[in-house]
Design an enzyme around this catalytic site. Sequence first.
Site, PDB file in Angstrom:
ATOM      1  N   VAL A 129     -25.660  20.142  10.027  1.00 44.27           N
ATOM      2  CA  VAL A 129     -24.741  19.907   8.915  1.00 44.27           C
ATOM      3  C   VAL A 129     -25.156  18.632   8.183  1.00 44.27           C
ATOM      4  CG1 VAL A 129     -22.776  21.149   9.893  1.00 44.27           C
ATOM      5  CG2 VAL A 129     -23.104  18.711  10.455  1.00 44.27           C
ATOM      6  N   ALA A 130     -26.416  18.228   8.355  1.00 47.93           N
ATOM      7  CA  ALA A 130     -26.932  16.998   7.751  1.00 47.93           C
ATOM      8  C   ALA A 130     -27.636  17.331   6.442  1.00 47.93           C
ATOM      9  CB  ALA A 130     -27.871  16.302   8.737  1.00 47.93           C
ATOM     10  N   ARG A 131     -28.952  17.384   6.465  1.00 48.45           N
ATOM     11  CA  ARG A 131     -29.784  17.771   5.337  1.00 48.45           C
ATOM     12  C   ARG A 131     -30.907  18.652   5.857  1.00 48.45           C
ATOM     13  NH1 ARG A 131     -26.135  16.344   2.675  1.00 48.45           N
ATOM     14  NH2 ARG A 131     -26.091  14.923   0.861  1.00 48.45           N
ATOM     15  N   ASP A 167     -26.056  24.838   8.078  1.00 50.53           N
ATOM     16  CA  ASP A 167     -25.366  24.765   6.789  1.00 50.53           C
ATOM     17  C   ASP A 167     -26.301  24.263   5.705  1.00 50.53           C
ATOM     18  OD1 ASP A 167     -23.032  24.947   5.090  1.00 50.53           O
ATOM     19  OD2 ASP A 167     -23.008  22.752   5.088  1.00 50.53           O
ATOM     20  N   GLU A 216     -33.941  24.483  -0.104  1.00 54.38           N
ATOM     21  CA  GLU A 216     -32.539  24.769  -0.422  1.00 54.38           C
ATOM     22  C   GLU A 216     -32.342  24.754  -1.934  1.00 54.38           C
ATOM     23  OE1 GLU A 216     -28.384  22.443   0.117  1.00 54.38           O
ATOM     24  OE2 GLU A 216     -29.464  22.782   1.994  1.00 54.38           O
ATOM     25  N   HIS A 244     -24.576  25.551   2.534  1.00 55.48           N
ATOM     26  CA  HIS A 244     -24.247  24.148   2.276  1.00 55.48           C
ATOM     27  C   HIS A 244     -22.795  24.009   1.804  1.00 55.48           C
ATOM     28  CE1 HIS A 244     -26.107  20.000   1.079  1.00 55.48           C
ATOM     29  NE2 HIS A 244     -24.916  19.870   1.634  1.00 55.48           N
ATOM     30  N   VAL A 245     -21.888  24.417   2.671  1.00 53.53           N
ATOM     31  CA  VAL A 245     -20.466  24.391   2.335  1.00 53.53           C
ATOM     32  C   VAL A 245     -19.689  23.437   3.237  1.00 53.53           C
ATOM     33  CG1 VAL A 245     -20.420  26.691   1.307  1.00 53.53           C
ATOM     34  CG2 VAL A 245     -20.097  26.468   3.769  1.00 53.53           C
TER      35      VAL A 245
END
Length: 320
Positions: free
Chosen positions: A234-236, A259, A264, A283-284
């Site tokens: 859930v970082a990058r 995520d 991306e 990415h939510v």
Amino acid sequence: MATADQRPAANDVWLPIPPAEIDGLPAGLHYVHWDAGPDYPADPERCAFYAVPYMKDPETSLRPLSRMSRVRVVQTLTAGVDAVLPGLASMPAGARLCNARGLHDASTAELALTLILAALRDIPGFVRGQDAGEWRHGFRPALADKSVLIVGYGSIGSAIEDRLTPFECARVARVARTARDTVRGPVHPLSDLSALLPDADVVVLATPLTDTTRGLVGPGFLARMKDGALLVNVARGGVVDTKALLAELESGRLRAALDVTDPEPLPPGHPLWHAPGVLITPHVGGPSSAFLPRAKRLLRDQLTRFAAGEPLRNVVATAE
């Protein structure tokens, strides 16, 4: 040509949320609304405080910054500032870049826990079974009694541990850039990762994307993870070496819940979409109903401080 002291005062504030929708904004500033549209709401040269539009193309969001010759604060609505850092060189000396530490803690931590539970309990498999009209009975892994490693123990990492507490995990280990002690236990430095990874059933990435963390989760990192472990990002996306992760997923040795991805947005046909054992959300982590009230509070607080000449929160860089 007008000299600098003949120009109108730079006191415009560019907000991605309509100013009328934010109660309690301080007087004495001129507020305009810009959410990355094609036309600027005012002359960028008069902007003193720029709140960067949220979830917009970085190139578009950075476009006015080169013309903001007197901007004093650039405020993101994201915890990570990697997309804005390229604009730091065009900011006037002394201008401060602030992140949104705290804004996304609740929402991102919720999603991290959702991804962990969904991946462990095979919720995607049940959904596919429902679509096919199949009763897919059987045992699935639980979060209870698992060992969890959180890589990146800032406010989001801490919020993730808050939500893990009721789930009877066997152990939660924490890693950050530097070692420190917390009321929950020690935070280990990055140099301890190699020793901690083999014991973790679930590895959660919540670290900022920096020169140090880019590609952190590469072949060596993944090889140290135990067979059957779950990687949650859930970082990058850039924290993970996608090619190395794909090799582990395709071998069936590891699973992942992501995520964020690299690249991306993940393009159609990319092998990560259909790799075995992977759950992907687009990415939510941040955009939920929790975002808007917290974003308004952050902007109101920062602008109140700015108008009063008080120290700002969350300053992560200053232009030279």
